[in-house]
Each structure stands twice: as C-alpha cells, then as structure tokens.
Write an enzyme that holds these catalytic residues in place. Structure first.
Site, PDB file in Angstrom:
ATOM      1  N   ASP A 261     -19.705  -1.757 -19.860  1.00  0.00           N
ATOM      2  CA  ASP A 261     -18.851  -1.790 -21.177  1.00  0.00           C
ATOM      3  C   ASP A 261     -18.945  -0.544 -21.870  1.00  0.00           C
ATOM      4  OD1 ASP A 261     -17.675  -4.443 -20.659  1.00  0.00           O
ATOM      5  OD2 ASP A 261     -19.850  -5.125 -21.332  1.00  0.00           O
TER       6      ASP A 261
ATOM      7  N   ASP B 228     -12.502  -6.266 -15.651  1.00  0.00           N
ATOM      8  CA  ASP B 228     -12.545  -5.897 -16.961  1.00  0.00           C
ATOM      9  C   ASP B 228     -12.986  -4.278 -16.673  1.00  0.00           C
ATOM     10  OD1 ASP B 228     -13.363  -8.362 -16.332  1.00  0.00           O
ATOM     11  OD2 ASP B 228     -14.011  -8.748 -18.578  1.00  0.00           O
TER      12      ASP B 228
HETATM   13  N1  GLY Z   1     -14.998  -7.899 -20.927  1.00  0.00           N
HETATM   14  C1  GLY Z   1     -15.056  -9.295 -21.331  1.00  0.00           C
HETATM   15  C2  GLY Z   1     -13.924 -10.068 -21.722  1.00  0.00           C
HETATM   16  O1  GLY Z   1     -12.735  -9.673 -21.389  1.00  0.00           O
HETATM   17  O2  GLY Z   1     -14.151 -11.119 -22.030  1.00  0.00           O
END
Ligand code: GLY
Length: 394
Positions: A105, A168
């Site tokens: 992330d 993601d």
């Molecule tokens: N990256 C986690 C979500 O989109 O919830």
C-alpha cells in the site's frame, strides 16, 4: 427558436463543478476543525448512522487519502493555509519511506500525499521521500512471479508463504513509474510493467471481470488460484477491485504508451459499465445475492469516474471517448446529489461506500478514499472541460 433552446440546453453541462468543489472545501473545513490534537489523527471513516470520524495512524493503508484530499483542496483554493495542513499531515507518513515495507500500500499512502505535494510544490524534500518509498516498495517484487507481493504475511485462504497479489496493487505502480522518471532506477519502470503485464494475464476471467487476489507459487511463479478477499465470491466481480483495474490500466497506458494497455483499460471498463445499475453507482459486488437491496459502493464510482475521465483524454476513438466522459459526468452527478453527498449528516464528502463487506466492516459508510477520488474526479472534469490533460506524464 424553441428547438434552438432545447439544443443549447442539451449541451450545457449539468454539473456545476465549482459548486461541488466549494462543498468539498466546506466539508474539509469542518473535518479539519474536529481533528484531535494527538495521534492517531488521520480521518478514515464515519460509520453508518454516526456523525464523527474514526482516526488512524500513518501505518494504516488509507493514511495518504486525508493529506491527499488536502492537497486537492489546496490545488483548487490556492490558499496557503491548506498547503500548510496538507504538508503537516503528509509529514506524518515519512517513516514509511524508510522502514521495512509492511505491504504494497506504500503507493497509495505516499503517492496520494507526497506525490500530490510534489506535483503542486516541487519541494525537493518530498522528492527524496518518494524516491526512497519507491525503493522500499520494490523490495516486495518477486522476479519469479513478475509481481509485487501485496501482503507479506499470513492471510486466510492465501496459502502463506506463497506469493499473493491483489488487484488494488495496480495503483501503487504509479509511484514506481514516477520514480523511474525522476532520478530513480530504470528497474522500477521494469517492475511496474512486469506487474501490469503479469496481472493482465492472470487476474482476469475471459469476460474481463477480475479476481481480487491471485496466489502464485513463490518459487516457480506459477498461478495457484484466483480468489476473493473483500468480494462476495471467488468468481464474482468485486466492484472496487474492478475500479482499481480501470484506474490502474488507464494510468499504465499513460505511462508506457503501449496500446495493449489502452485496449485492456477499455475492456475492463466496458464490462463494468455494461453491468451497472441505472444510477451508475455499483452495488459493492456485481454478483451480490441481495441486489437490489445490497449496499452500494460510492468509492468504486468515484474511482471509476476519475479513471474514465483520464481514459477519455487518451483515446483516438473520439466517439468512444465521449461515451466514457459522459458516463463519468453522470456518475459525478449522482455522487453530487442529496442521496450521495454527506452534507449535514457528517463532514465527509460522500455517503454509501463499502469497505469490507465479508468482514462486516465499513458497510454503507463514509470512507476517506471515496472522498479523495471524488475531489480528484471533480478537478479532472474541470480540466477536461477546458481541453486540458487530467495528468501530465510523470
Ligand atoms: N485496497 C483495499 C481496498 O480497496 O479496500
């Protein structure tokens, strides 16, 4: 005369962007005023039927969205008071650049905060932090697989210590592209392209709907399985996952100019657009069994609107580009209605996002990333309406 008037009205854009941006500034002003003096102080969500924010610290995956939103407010208002706030909240995240990577992330966290900060100020300190973060993120790349490891820890159903990659993760590639073009290693570019290419091959079904997660053998690089984590089922189309794909492949095309990615961005967009409900705000999962009573995900709509606006500026097929732009404007109109804007309910911008339905967390809530992509999309639309690119190549 009457027909001329009707014709003219048809071409008058319905959405007044500055009205919506002024609304965002008012809401952000209230949020900023309510932030606690002590950390954790980064607003993450306002849960359904509540009025106050829940806060997180810098390690949370959403930590970059509040500083990023503040940078966008600064971009719109040009008021130095917002720049000072954006700077101060961004600075909280600095340790992420230099610590061992907790997970993928880092791009979300640092590019939304310092990335926007650098774009708007050119501050060399931000550049240093971003370059260090890109190197930290690259430590999660597995060359056998060809992708970045998303979660370096045991997660249910992911067969740890095998290699997992989530959809993601596409968004984090923007940081790597930026770094490779701003003094970082060329290897960062190659990692980003490898990740996008491998994901394109393994993360999609023949109809271009996406798996949330793919698990790979970490030694041979072979795909073990495609599964879900936040979606309804392994074979369902989790709304936000598909939105990340639309946004991600649009950005990868912008950065590489490889037409394969442009074509792919359209394919993953078309299956999403073709299955939306009438108001263009998706249910949290396109295969949720309780549609039409299932919760919506306004965050997916905001991400998609922002992505489609960019996609519409990158395409040679002007007719199709116009369709994407119109859809994006319609999504923003719905999001800007009394049904979706928070207004007096709480000080977020939007209601009705769904974070993690299988865990029953953040269901039908206000969430910071919905607000971030909403204001980003409004600013992009403002540029698109005057014929500007939404984002210069990095
Ligand atoms: N990256 C986690 C979500 O989109 O919830």
């Amino acid at each position: 005369m009457r027909y001329l008037l009707i014709l003219l009205l048809a071409f008058v854009p319905k959405l007044n962007i500055d009205t919506q941006l002024d609304y965002c500034v008012e809401q952000a002003t209230q949020t900023a005023a309510s932030i606690p003096a002590a950390q954790p102080n980064l607003p993450r969500n306002v849960l359904n039927s509540k009025a106050t924010w829940n806060y997180v610290g810098y390690k949370d995956w959403t930590s970059g969205f509040w500083p990023g939103t503040l940078w966008y407010v600064y971009e719109y208002t040009k008021d130095p008071k917002w720049k000072a706030k954006a700077d101060s909240f961004s600075q909280e995240l600095t340790p992420l650049a230099y610590q061992k990577a907790i997970d993928h992330d880092l791009g979300f966290q640092m590019y939304c905060s310092f990335g926007n900060g650098y774009r708007l100020t050119g501050n060399p300190e931000y550049k240093k932090i971003l370059l260090a973060t890109a190197d930290t993120l690259a430590t999660l790349f597995n060359p056998e697989v060809g992708t970045i490891l998303s979660w370096p820890r045991p997660v249910p159903n992911m067969e740890w210590p095998q290699h997992n990659t989530i959809m993601d993760n596409m968004i984090n590639l923007e940081l790597l592209f930026w770094a490779s073009k701003n003094g970082g290693s060329k290897r960062l570019y190659d990692i980003a392209v490898s990740h996008a290419t491998t994901t394109m091959k393994n993360h999609f079904r023949p109809d271009y709907t996406s798996y949330h997660v793919v698990v790979y053998d970490r030694e041979t690089g072979k795909k073990i399985k495609g599964v879900t984590h936040q979606g309804y089922a392994d074979n369902s189309m989790w709304a936000r996952g598909q939105s990340w794909a639309i946004y991600g492949y649009t950005m990868v095309y912008r950065e590489t100019k490889d037409p394969t990615f442009l074509d792919f961005a359209q394919k993953v967009s078309d299956v999403y657009l073709g299955r939306l409900p009438k108001d263009l705000i998706p249910y949290w999962d396109f295969n949720a069994p309780d549609i039409p009573n299932a919760p919506r995900d306004a965050s997916a709509a905001a991400i998609t609107a922002s992505a489609l606006l960019e996609l519409s500026t990158l395409m040679k097929d002007k007719t199709k580009a116009a369709t994407y732009r119109t859809r994006a404007e319609q999504m923003l109109e719905t999001l800007s209605s009394s049904q979706y804007q928070s207004r007096n309910v709480n000080s977020a911008f939007l209601l009705h996002s769904t974070g993690h339905k299988p865990n029953n967390s953040e269901v039908d809530a206000s969430i910071n990333y919905a607000d971030y992509y909403y204001i980003e999309a409004l600013l992009r639309l403002k540029k698109v309406r005057v014929g500007k690119r939404v984002q210069a190549p990095l």
